[in-house]
Design a protein around this motif. Structure first.
Motif, PDB file in Angstrom:
ATOM      1  N   VAL A  48      55.489   0.094   7.670  1.00  0.00           N
ATOM      2  CA  VAL A  48      55.369   1.277   6.824  1.00  0.00           C
ATOM      3  C   VAL A  48      55.002   2.422   7.938  1.00  0.00           C
ATOM      4  CG1 VAL A  48      53.767   2.515   5.144  1.00  0.00           C
ATOM      5  CG2 VAL A  48      54.665   0.227   4.691  1.00  0.00           C
ATOM      6  N   TYR A  60      56.076   6.250  11.646  1.00  0.00           N
ATOM      7  CA  TYR A  60      56.302   6.098  10.079  1.00  0.00           C
ATOM      8  C   TYR A  60      57.663   5.714   9.918  1.00  0.00           C
ATOM      9  CZ  TYR A  60      51.751   8.848   9.823  1.00  0.00           C
ATOM     10  OH  TYR A  60      50.680   9.290  10.004  1.00  0.00           O
ATOM     11  N   VAL A  64      58.364   7.110   4.015  1.00  0.00           N
ATOM     12  CA  VAL A  64      57.011   7.869   3.658  1.00  0.00           C
ATOM     13  C   VAL A  64      56.634   8.969   4.550  1.00  0.00           C
ATOM     14  CG1 VAL A  64      56.152   5.443   3.258  1.00  0.00           C
ATOM     15  CG2 VAL A  64      55.839   6.199   5.398  1.00  0.00           C
ATOM     16  N   PHE A  68      52.605   9.683   3.525  1.00  0.00           N
ATOM     17  CA  PHE A  68      51.636   8.976   4.121  1.00  0.00           C
ATOM     18  C   PHE A  68      51.137   9.355   5.478  1.00  0.00           C
ATOM     19  CE2 PHE A  68      53.205   4.792   1.810  1.00  0.00           C
ATOM     20  CZ  PHE A  68      53.251   5.560   0.622  1.00  0.00           C
ATOM     21  N   MET A  83      47.937   8.019   1.355  1.00  0.00           N
ATOM     22  CA  MET A  83      49.135   7.929   0.575  1.00  0.00           C
ATOM     23  C   MET A  83      49.146   8.934  -0.291  1.00  0.00           C
ATOM     24  SD  MET A  83      49.961   3.982   0.070  1.00  0.00           S
ATOM     25  CE  MET A  83      48.789   3.550  -1.174  1.00  0.00           C
ATOM     26  N   ASP A  90      56.998   2.896  -4.474  1.00  0.00           N
ATOM     27  CA  ASP A  90      56.128   2.375  -3.265  1.00  0.00           C
ATOM     28  C   ASP A  90      55.110   1.277  -3.647  1.00  0.00           C
ATOM     29  OD1 ASP A  90      55.242   6.088  -2.822  1.00  0.00           O
ATOM     30  OD2 ASP A  90      56.408   4.646  -1.534  1.00  0.00           O
TER      31      ASP A  90
END
Length: 122
Positions: A48, A60, A64, A68, A83, A90
Motif C-alpha cells: 500500500v 504509494y 491510494v 492515503f 486514509m 479498501d
C-alpha cells in the motif's frame, strides 16, 4: 526481533477517514523503510505505502495515491497511515512491516503482526 502492533481499524462508510497506527516494540524503526500492506478476503497481500525513515520519502500504490498518507513520529517507533475518501475496495486487513524494494517489488523483512481490520461500507 521487533514486534509490530497495528491498530486503528474499524467499520466506516465510504468517503470517511481512518488513521491506522503501527507501533514497534523491542526497537525503533530508525534507519529502516517501513510499509503498509493489506489483504482482502480471497486475495494476496498487496503493498500500500512505504516511508524511508531517515529522509521521509514516501511511496504509494497507484490505487491510494492522493487519498492515503503515510507518516512517522519523531520517537522512531510509530508509523501512521491516514486514509481519506475510503472506498469499499479498501476493505482489508492492514499490516505494517519493515520493507525492502528489490526485484521491482516491495517485500516484508520481519514477521507479520496480527493486522487491523478496515471495513468500508457503501
Amino acid at each position: 526481533q521487533v514486534q509490530l502492533i497495528e491498530s486503528g481499524g474499524g467499520l466506516v462508510q465510504a468517503g470517511r477517514s481512518l488513521r491506522l497506527s503501527c507501533a514497534a516494540s523491542g526497537r525503533t524503526f530508525s534507519r529502516r523503510t517501513v510499509g503498509w500492506f493489506r489483504q482482502a478476503p480471497g486475495k494476496e497481500r498487496e503493498f500500500v505505502a512505504a516511508i524511508v525513515w531517515s529522509v521521509g520519502t514516501t511511496y504509494y500504490t497507484d490505487s491510494v495515491k492522493g487519498r492515503f498518507t503515510i507518516s512517522r513520529n519523531n520517537a522512531g517507533n510509530t508509523v501512521y497511515l491516514q486514509m481519506n475518501s475510503l472506498k469499499p475496495e479498501d476493505t482489508a486487513v492492514y499490516y505494517c512491516n519493515a520493507v525492502i524494494y528489490m526485484d521491482s517489488r516491495w517485500s516484508a523483512m520481519d514477521s507479520w503482526g496480527q493486522g487491523t481490520q478496515v471495513t468500508v461500507s457503501s
